[in-house]
Design an enzyme around this catalytic site. Structure first.
Site, mmCIF file in Angstrom:
data_model
loop_
_atom_site.group_PDB
_atom_site.id
_atom_site.type_symbol
_atom_site.label_atom_id
_atom_site.label_comp_id
_atom_site.label_asym_id
_atom_site.label_seq_id
_atom_site.Cartn_x
_atom_site.Cartn_y
_atom_site.Cartn_z
ATOM 1 C CG HIS A 168 57.647 64.253 26.312
ATOM 2 N ND1 HIS A 168 57.126 65.166 27.204
ATOM 3 C CD2 HIS A 168 57.003 63.093 26.554
ATOM 4 C CE1 HIS A 168 56.199 64.580 27.937
ATOM 5 N NE2 HIS A 168 56.109 63.311 27.573
ATOM 6 C CB CYS A 169 61.494 67.635 29.011
ATOM 7 S SG CYS A 169 62.276 68.785 27.859
ATOM 8 N NE ARG A 170 59.109 74.265 31.002
ATOM 9 C CZ ARG A 170 59.594 75.206 30.204
ATOM 10 N NH1 ARG A 170 58.830 75.746 29.288
ATOM 11 N NH2 ARG A 170 60.840 75.614 30.333
ATOM 12 C CB ILE A 227 54.571 67.936 26.991
ATOM 13 C CG1 ILE A 227 53.110 67.473 27.057
ATOM 14 C CG2 ILE A 227 54.958 68.811 28.168
ATOM 15 C CD1 ILE A 227 52.778 66.597 28.237
#
Length: 100
Positions: free
Chosen positions: A63-65, A92
């Protein structure tokens, strides 16, 4: 493998499943909020594959932003032989929006 949505991830985290959550954001982003995953920023991923080699045949949730960098990380890992890589849809930001 299909990508994972925040509801499924939250359920699996609450069940204490043995998951590798790979966070490909930058250190400052991780310091602001995180899912207690392993931090390897996307730009460092090609040089740090040995750190996750043991997970090559296991499920990895990346995951990332928002989901864009993690989609790139997913494709990169798949190209390196990691078969069970799933991207967190919405990143996230979406997770914290619902479960913050």
């Amino acid at each position: 493998m299909p990508d994972i949505d925040v509801q499924e991830l939250n359920q699996r985290l609450s069940q204490d499943e043995n998951l590798l959550i790979l966070d490909v954001r930058e250190e400052w982003e991780y310091a602001e909020s995180n899912l207690n995953g392993k931090l390897i920023p996307l730009g460092e991923l090609p040089h740090r594959l040995a750190e996750i080699e043991a997970w090559k045949d296991k499920e990895i949730i990346v995951h990332c932003r928002s989901g864009a960098r993690s989609e790139n990380a997913k494709k990169f890992l798949q190209g390196k032989g990691f078969q069970n890589v799933r991207n967190l849809i919405g990143g996230i930001s979406k997770y914290l929006e619902q479960y913050g």
